[in-house]
Design a protein around this motif. Sequence first.
Motif, PDB file in Angstrom:
ATOM      1  N   THR A  28       0.850  -1.184   0.000  1.00  0.00           N
ATOM      2  CA  THR A  28       0.000   0.000   0.000  1.00  0.00           C
ATOM      3  C   THR A  28       0.882   1.229   0.000  1.00  0.00           C
ATOM      4  O   THR A  28       1.757   1.376   0.841  1.00  0.00           O
ATOM      5  N   GLY A  29       0.650   2.090  -0.977  1.00  0.00           N
ATOM      6  CA  GLY A  29       1.435   3.315  -1.099  1.00  0.00           C
ATOM      7  C   GLY A  29       2.598   3.219  -2.048  1.00  0.00           C
ATOM      8  O   GLY A  29       3.212   4.238  -2.358  1.00  0.00           O
ATOM      9  N   ALA A  30       2.906   2.029  -2.537  1.00  0.00           N
ATOM     10  CA  ALA A  30       4.008   1.888  -3.491  1.00  0.00           C
ATOM     11  C   ALA A  30       3.618   2.553  -4.811  1.00  0.00           C
ATOM     12  O   ALA A  30       2.457   2.510  -5.214  1.00  0.00           O
ATOM     13  N   PRO A  31       4.565   3.184  -5.485  1.00  0.00           N
ATOM     14  CA  PRO A  31       4.260   3.820  -6.771  1.00  0.00           C
ATOM     15  C   PRO A  31       3.682   2.816  -7.771  1.00  0.00           C
ATOM     16  O   PRO A  31       4.031   1.641  -7.762  1.00  0.00           O
ATOM     17  N   VAL A  32       2.775   3.313  -8.607  1.00  0.00           N
ATOM     18  CA  VAL A  32       2.159   2.502  -9.649  1.00  0.00           C
ATOM     19  C   VAL A  32       2.644   3.035 -10.993  1.00  0.00           C
ATOM     20  O   VAL A  32       2.462   4.228 -11.280  1.00  0.00           O
ATOM     21  N   ALA A  33       3.262   2.188 -11.794  1.00  0.00           N
ATOM     22  CA  ALA A  33       3.727   2.607 -13.107  1.00  0.00           C
ATOM     23  C   ALA A  33       2.543   3.106 -13.931  1.00  0.00           C
ATOM     24  O   ALA A  33       1.521   2.425 -14.046  1.00  0.00           O
ATOM     25  N   GLY A  34       2.651   4.311 -14.459  1.00  0.00           N
ATOM     26  CA  GLY A  34       1.580   4.876 -15.278  1.00  0.00           C
ATOM     27  C   GLY A  34       0.355   5.297 -14.481  1.00  0.00           C
ATOM     28  O   GLY A  34      -0.705   5.516 -15.050  1.00  0.00           O
ATOM     29  N   GLY A  35       0.498   5.409 -13.149  1.00  0.00           N
ATOM     30  CA  GLY A  35      -0.627   5.796 -12.296  1.00  0.00           C
ATOM     31  C   GLY A  35      -1.119   7.200 -12.624  1.00  0.00           C
ATOM     32  O   GLY A  35      -0.337   8.086 -12.961  1.00  0.00           O
ATOM     33  N   ALA A  36      -2.422   7.391 -12.510  1.00  0.00           N
ATOM     34  CA  ALA A  36      -3.032   8.689 -12.792  1.00  0.00           C
ATOM     35  C   ALA A  36      -2.692   9.693 -11.696  1.00  0.00           C
ATOM     36  O   ALA A  36      -2.354   9.317 -10.566  1.00  0.00           O
ATOM     37  N   SER A  37      -2.789  10.982 -12.032  1.00  0.00           N
ATOM     38  CA  SER A  37      -2.568  12.033 -11.047  1.00  0.00           C
ATOM     39  C   SER A  37      -3.516  13.191 -11.311  1.00  0.00           C
ATOM     40  O   SER A  37      -4.073  13.325 -12.391  1.00  0.00           O
ATOM     41  N   ALA A  38      -3.696  14.005 -10.296  1.00  0.00           N
ATOM     42  CA  ALA A  38      -4.505  15.219 -10.407  1.00  0.00           C
ATOM     43  C   ALA A  38      -3.834  16.294  -9.570  1.00  0.00           C
ATOM     44  O   ALA A  38      -3.202  15.996  -8.553  1.00  0.00           O
ATOM     45  N   THR A  39      -3.972  17.545  -9.991  1.00  0.00           N
ATOM     46  CA  THR A  39      -3.341  18.668  -9.313  1.00  0.00           C
ATOM     47  C   THR A  39      -4.361  19.758  -9.047  1.00  0.00           C
ATOM     48  O   THR A  39      -5.244  20.003  -9.869  1.00  0.00           O
ATOM     49  N   ALA A  40      -4.224  20.414  -7.904  1.00  0.00           N
ATOM     50  CA  ALA A  40      -5.068  21.559  -7.545  1.00  0.00           C
ATOM     51  C   ALA A  40      -4.145  22.733  -7.227  1.00  0.00           C
ATOM     52  O   ALA A  40      -3.273  22.625  -6.371  1.00  0.00           O
ATOM     53  N   GLN A  41      -4.330  23.829  -7.930  1.00  0.00           N
ATOM     54  CA  GLN A  41      -3.587  25.054  -7.647  1.00  0.00           C
ATOM     55  C   GLN A  41      -4.333  25.800  -6.545  1.00  0.00           C
ATOM     56  O   GLN A  41      -5.481  26.212  -6.739  1.00  0.00           O
ATOM     57  N   LEU A  42      -3.710  25.956  -5.394  1.00  0.00           N
ATOM     58  CA  LEU A  42      -4.352  26.596  -4.259  1.00  0.00           C
ATOM     59  C   LEU A  42      -4.282  28.114  -4.380  1.00  0.00           C
ATOM     60  O   LEU A  42      -3.280  28.666  -4.836  1.00  0.00           O
ATOM     61  N   ALA A  43      -5.368  28.765  -3.936  1.00  0.00           N
ATOM     62  CA  ALA A  43      -5.411  30.228  -3.920  1.00  0.00           C
ATOM     63  C   ALA A  43      -6.206  30.682  -2.706  1.00  0.00           C
ATOM     64  O   ALA A  43      -7.070  29.965  -2.200  1.00  0.00           O
ATOM     65  N   THR A  44      -5.905  31.889  -2.231  1.00  0.00           N
ATOM     66  CA  THR A  44      -6.651  32.488  -1.125  1.00  0.00           C
ATOM     67  C   THR A  44      -7.933  33.111  -1.670  1.00  0.00           C
ATOM     68  O   THR A  44      -8.150  33.160  -2.890  1.00  0.00           O
ATOM     69  N   ALA A  45      -8.757  33.643  -0.790  1.00  0.00           N
ATOM     70  CA  ALA A  45     -10.014  34.278  -1.197  1.00  0.00           C
ATOM     71  C   ALA A  45      -9.783  35.493  -2.088  1.00  0.00           C
ATOM     72  O   ALA A  45     -10.641  35.833  -2.904  1.00  0.00           O
ATOM     73  N   THR A  46      -8.613  36.119  -1.984  1.00  0.00           N
ATOM     74  CA  THR A  46      -8.303  37.268  -2.837  1.00  0.00           C
ATOM     75  C   THR A  46      -7.679  36.851  -4.168  1.00  0.00           C
ATOM     76  O   THR A  46      -7.363  37.699  -4.994  1.00  0.00           O
ATOM     77  N   GLY A  47      -7.473  35.551  -4.339  1.00  0.00           N
ATOM     78  CA  GLY A  47      -6.887  35.042  -5.574  1.00  0.00           C
ATOM     79  C   GLY A  47      -5.375  34.909  -5.534  1.00  0.00           C
ATOM     80  O   GLY A  47      -4.765  34.506  -6.523  1.00  0.00           O
ATOM     81  N   ALA A  48      -4.765  35.224  -4.405  1.00  0.00           N
ATOM     82  CA  ALA A  48      -3.301  35.098  -4.292  1.00  0.00           C
ATOM     83  C   ALA A  48      -2.909  33.625  -4.310  1.00  0.00           C
ATOM     84  O   ALA A  48      -3.558  32.798  -3.658  1.00  0.00           O
ATOM     85  N   PRO A  49      -1.856  33.273  -5.045  1.00  0.00           N
ATOM     86  CA  PRO A  49      -1.401  31.881  -5.056  1.00  0.00           C
ATOM     87  C   PRO A  49      -1.026  31.409  -3.661  1.00  0.00           C
ATOM     88  O   PRO A  49      -0.431  32.155  -2.884  1.00  0.00           O
ATOM     89  N   ALA A  50      -1.383  30.141  -3.348  1.00  0.00           N
ATOM     90  CA  ALA A  50      -1.114  29.597  -2.019  1.00  0.00           C
ATOM     91  C   ALA A  50      -0.490  28.210  -2.072  1.00  0.00           C
ATOM     92  O   ALA A  50      -0.456  27.513  -1.076  1.00  0.00           O
ATOM     93  N   GLY A  51      -0.005  27.796  -3.254  1.00  0.00           N
ATOM     94  CA  GLY A  51       0.665  26.508  -3.362  1.00  0.00           C
ATOM     95  C   GLY A  51      -0.069  25.545  -4.257  1.00  0.00           C
ATOM     96  O   GLY A  51      -0.891  25.935  -5.099  1.00  0.00           O
ATOM     97  N   ARG A  52       0.226  24.262  -4.046  1.00  0.00           N
ATOM     98  CA  ARG A  52      -0.313  23.223  -4.925  1.00  0.00           C
ATOM     99  C   ARG A  52      -0.556  21.952  -4.134  1.00  0.00           C
ATOM    100  O   ARG A  52       0.206  21.607  -3.236  1.00  0.00           O
ATOM    101  N   ALA A  53      -1.631  21.254  -4.510  1.00  0.00           N
ATOM    102  CA  ALA A  53      -1.916  19.924  -3.954  1.00  0.00           C
ATOM    103  C   ALA A  53      -1.908  18.934  -5.105  1.00  0.00           C
ATOM    104  O   ALA A  53      -2.372  19.241  -6.205  1.00  0.00           O
TER     105      ALA A  53
END
Length: 180
Positions: A28-53
Amino acid sequence: MRRITAMTTVGLATLALAACNDQAKMDTGAPVAGGASATAQLATATGAPAGRATATEVAGGLRFTVDASGMPSGTHGAHVHMVGRCDPPGFESAGGHWNPTQMKHGTMNPQGPHQGDLPNLVIGNDGRGTIGATIPGATMAGLLDADGAAMVIHAGQDDLKTDPSGNSGARIACGVFQAG
């Protein structure tokens, strides 16, 4: 000489069995070859960048990583929320925590946790912080369902037990997961 050979054989057999046991623990947790991924660009309520998930498919679940920046120092609740919307200023459009298994909130709750419950995010004086957690049983298909999902960072610390949100306070940053 025979005695050394027998001891060596027993030693090697023991090491081989230990390696098999370690491999079973690592599944459990081992990398999967060709595994799918998704990214979320984090922002504050004012729209300022706050990182990435990032959510990455791993053996037996999903691995979530949050790399935050430009955030207030302190300890903050971090959760995957069940709707892929981040309408400011309060990000209520993201709905409640992602909870396809219908559990209670928190890793310290005997009836929990939600699949969206992640460890607290500690932000340093430089405004940066990182967490990573593998959620067993979580799937990319469940995360990216018809209404999507969002990563939300809260103003306060998650107590890891109080349903429904760990008393972690207002939502201060949000990002919608997009398939990558």
